[in-house]
Motif scaffolding. Structure first.
Motif, PDB file in Angstrom:
ATOM      1  N   ILE A   1      45.594  10.826 107.966  1.00 61.05           N
ATOM      2  CA  ILE A   1      44.265  10.706 107.369  1.00 61.05           C
ATOM      3  C   ILE A   1      44.429  10.649 105.862  1.00 61.05           C
ATOM      4  CG2 ILE A   1      42.054  11.847 107.036  1.00 61.05           C
ATOM      5  CD1 ILE A   1      42.445  13.186 109.726  1.00 61.05           C
ATOM      6  N   SER A   2      43.972   9.564 105.258  1.00 58.91           N
ATOM      7  CA  SER A   2      44.038   9.449 103.807  1.00 58.91           C
ATOM      8  C   SER A   2      42.609   9.280 103.305  1.00 58.91           C
ATOM      9  CB  SER A   2      44.904   8.258 103.394  1.00 58.91           C
ATOM     10  OG  SER A   2      44.354   7.071 103.894  1.00 58.91           O
ATOM     11  N   SER A   3      41.974  10.389 103.109  1.00 60.50           N
ATOM     12  CA  SER A   3      40.576  10.370 102.718  1.00 60.50           C
ATOM     13  C   SER A   3      40.400  11.192 101.460  1.00 60.50           C
ATOM     14  CB  SER A   3      39.731  10.947 103.850  1.00 60.50           C
ATOM     15  OG  SER A   3      38.390  11.049 103.467  1.00 60.50           O
ATOM     16  N   SER A   4      39.478  10.761 100.631  1.00 61.73           N
ATOM     17  CA  SER A   4      39.176  11.571  99.462  1.00 61.73           C
ATOM     18  C   SER A   4      37.892  12.366  99.674  1.00 61.73           C
ATOM     19  CB  SER A   4      39.062  10.688  98.211  1.00 61.73           C
ATOM     20  OG  SER A   4      37.987   9.782  98.352  1.00 61.73           O
ATOM     21  N   LEU A   5      37.432  12.412 100.926  1.00 61.44           N
ATOM     22  CA  LEU A   5      36.305  13.297 101.222  1.00 61.44           C
ATOM     23  C   LEU A   5      36.802  14.734 101.043  1.00 61.44           C
ATOM     24  CD1 LEU A   5      34.620  11.882 104.461  1.00 61.44           C
ATOM     25  CD2 LEU A   5      33.679  11.934 102.175  1.00 61.44           C
ATOM     26  N   PRO A   6      36.011  15.571 100.425  1.00 59.59           N
ATOM     27  CA  PRO A   6      36.437  16.967 100.262  1.00 59.59           C
ATOM     28  C   PRO A   6      36.703  17.614 101.620  1.00 59.59           C
ATOM     29  CG  PRO A   6      34.428  16.518  99.008  1.00 59.59           C
ATOM     30  CD  PRO A   6      34.707  15.312  99.846  1.00 59.59           C
ATOM     31  N   GLY A   7      37.668  18.496 101.674  1.00 62.85           N
ATOM     32  CA  GLY A   7      38.005  19.174 102.920  1.00 62.85           C
ATOM     33  C   GLY A   7      36.854  19.968 103.489  1.00 62.85           C
ATOM     34  N   ASP A   8      35.991  20.455 102.631  1.00 60.67           N
ATOM     35  CA  ASP A   8      34.847  21.244 103.089  1.00 60.67           C
ATOM     36  C   ASP A   8      33.560  20.422 103.102  1.00 60.67           C
ATOM     37  OD1 ASP A   8      34.690  20.938 100.367  1.00 60.67           O
ATOM     38  OD2 ASP A   8      34.097  23.003  99.959  1.00 60.67           O
ATOM     39  N   TYR A   9      33.699  19.083 103.174  1.00 65.59           N
ATOM     40  CA  TYR A   9      32.533  18.200 103.131  1.00 65.59           C
ATOM     41  C   TYR A   9      31.589  18.482 104.291  1.00 65.59           C
ATOM     42  CZ  TYR A   9      29.594  14.105 103.574  1.00 65.59           C
ATOM     43  OH  TYR A   9      28.508  13.283 103.704  1.00 65.59           O
ATOM     44  N   VAL A  10      30.330  18.693 103.960  1.00 62.72           N
ATOM     45  CA  VAL A  10      29.269  18.862 104.947  1.00 62.72           C
ATOM     46  C   VAL A  10      28.249  17.761 104.682  1.00 62.72           C
ATOM     47  CG1 VAL A  10      27.451  20.378 105.811  1.00 62.72           C
ATOM     48  CG2 VAL A  10      29.618  21.351 105.033  1.00 62.72           C
ATOM     49  N   PRO A  11      28.047  16.863 105.654  1.00 61.15           N
ATOM     50  CA  PRO A  11      27.130  15.745 105.421  1.00 61.15           C
ATOM     51  C   PRO A  11      25.688  16.219 105.248  1.00 61.15           C
ATOM     52  CG  PRO A  11      27.834  15.795 107.711  1.00 61.15           C
ATOM     53  CD  PRO A  11      28.621  16.839 106.998  1.00 61.15           C
ATOM     54  N   ARG A  12      24.978  15.526 104.339  1.00 62.57           N
ATOM     55  CA  ARG A  12      23.554  15.784 104.116  1.00 62.57           C
ATOM     56  C   ARG A  12      22.812  14.458 104.187  1.00 62.57           C
ATOM     57  NH1 ARG A  12      23.869  19.545  98.804  1.00 62.57           N
ATOM     58  NH2 ARG A  12      23.686  17.472  97.879  1.00 62.57           N
ATOM     59  N   LEU A  13      21.541  14.527 104.553  1.00 56.79           N
ATOM     60  CA  LEU A  13      20.720  13.324 104.584  1.00 56.79           C
ATOM     61  C   LEU A  13      20.754  12.657 103.218  1.00 56.79           C
ATOM     62  CD1 LEU A  13      17.596  14.525 106.582  1.00 56.79           C
ATOM     63  CD2 LEU A  13      19.443  13.060 107.382  1.00 56.79           C
ATOM     64  N   GLY A  14      20.943  11.349 103.214  1.00 59.37           N
ATOM     65  CA  GLY A  14      20.977  10.592 101.968  1.00 59.37           C
ATOM     66  C   GLY A  14      22.355  10.388 101.391  1.00 59.37           C
ATOM     67  N   ASP A  15      23.375  11.093 101.885  1.00 59.32           N
ATOM     68  CA  ASP A  15      24.738  10.864 101.404  1.00 59.32           C
ATOM     69  C   ASP A  15      25.141   9.425 101.716  1.00 59.32           C
ATOM     70  OD1 ASP A  15      24.931  13.489 100.660  1.00 59.32           O
ATOM     71  OD2 ASP A  15      26.471  14.034 102.116  1.00 59.32           O
ATOM     72  N   VAL A  16      25.871   8.792 100.804  1.00 61.02           N
ATOM     73  CA  VAL A  16      26.395   7.453 101.026  1.00 61.02           C
ATOM     74  C   VAL A  16      27.918   7.559 101.081  1.00 61.02           C
ATOM     75  CG1 VAL A  16      26.594   5.108 100.119  1.00 61.02           C
ATOM     76  CG2 VAL A  16      24.431   6.354  99.892  1.00 61.02           C
ATOM     77  N   LEU A  17      28.487   7.114 102.199  1.00 60.45           N
ATOM     78  CA  LEU A  17      29.928   7.163 102.425  1.00 60.45           C
ATOM     79  C   LEU A  17      30.463   5.744 102.514  1.00 60.45           C
ATOM     80  CD1 LEU A  17      29.950   9.875 105.240  1.00 60.45           C
ATOM     81  CD2 LEU A  17      30.310  10.223 102.800  1.00 60.45           C
ATOM     82  N   ALA A  18      31.708   5.538 102.077  1.00 60.72           N
ATOM     83  CA  ALA A  18      32.334   4.214 102.124  1.00 60.72           C
ATOM     84  C   ALA A  18      33.563   4.248 103.027  1.00 60.72           C
ATOM     85  CB  ALA A  18      32.735   3.764 100.731  1.00 60.72           C
ATOM     86  N   ARG A  19      33.711   3.190 103.817  1.00 60.01           N
ATOM     87  CA  ARG A  19      34.905   3.018 104.638  1.00 60.01           C
ATOM     88  C   ARG A  19      36.007   2.391 103.798  1.00 60.01           C
ATOM     89  NH1 ARG A  19      32.551  -0.112 109.826  1.00 60.01           N
ATOM     90  NH2 ARG A  19      32.860  -1.765 108.323  1.00 60.01           N
ATOM     91  N   ALA A  20      37.188   2.255 104.374  1.00 56.52           N
ATOM     92  CA  ALA A  20      38.326   1.662 103.669  1.00 56.52           C
ATOM     93  C   ALA A  20      38.057   0.211 103.282  1.00 56.52           C
ATOM     94  CB  ALA A  20      39.584   1.745 104.534  1.00 56.52           C
ATOM     95  N   ASP A  21      37.227  -0.487 104.065  1.00 56.05           N
ATOM     96  CA  ASP A  21      36.930  -1.888 103.761  1.00 56.05           C
ATOM     97  C   ASP A  21      35.806  -2.040 102.739  1.00 56.05           C
ATOM     98  OD1 ASP A  21      34.750  -1.150 105.299  1.00 56.05           O
ATOM     99  OD2 ASP A  21      35.047  -2.686 106.833  1.00 56.05           O
ATOM    100  N   GLY A  22      35.311  -0.917 102.207  1.00 57.05           N
ATOM    101  CA  GLY A  22      34.298  -0.955 101.164  1.00 57.05           C
ATOM    102  C   GLY A  22      32.865  -0.958 101.664  1.00 57.05           C
ATOM    103  N   VAL A  23      32.662  -1.053 102.968  1.00 59.65           N
ATOM    104  CA  VAL A  23      31.313  -1.058 103.514  1.00 59.65           C
ATOM    105  C   VAL A  23      30.725   0.345 103.395  1.00 59.65           C
ATOM    106  CG1 VAL A  23      29.900  -1.485 105.567  1.00 59.65           C
ATOM    107  CG2 VAL A  23      31.878  -2.937 105.083  1.00 59.65           C
TER     108      VAL A  23
END
Length: 88
Positions: free
Chosen positions: A22-44
């Motif tokens: 897993i090569s992610s820069s999401l914080p280890g303690d990341y808890v999703p919240r409504l309105g968060d915008v996340l990006a995949r490796a392909d930029g989507v």
């Protein structure tokens, strides 16, 4: 015989996918919240728009493509590379 060769290839692909680091820069303690915008490796980019009833899954909607996906909270670092922005 052809089916055995196909099953071997499928098993090799599954082993490769499971061993993928897993090569992610999401914080280890990341808890999703409504309105968060996340990006995949392909930029989507996807926006968190809801959660499953039991709370273990996250509903995400594509910002450009009309695509809705569901992912478990634990799989978010596998699916997404980074947190683009967070609603205050």
């Amino acid at each position: 015989l052809a089916l055995a060769a196909l099953l071997r290839i499928v098993d090799e692909l599954a082993a490769h996918a499971a061993a993928r680091e897993i090569s992610s820069s999401l914080p280890g303690d990341y808890v999703p919240r409504l309105g968060d915008v996340l990006a995949r490796a392909d930029g989507v980019e996807f926006e968190v728009v809801g959660f499953t009833v039991e709370g273990g899954g996250v509903e995400l909607r594509g910002l450009v493509d009309p695509l809705t996906i569901y992912a478990s909270r634990g799989d978010l670092p596998r699916v997404f590379d980074r947190l683009v922005r967070r609603r205050p």
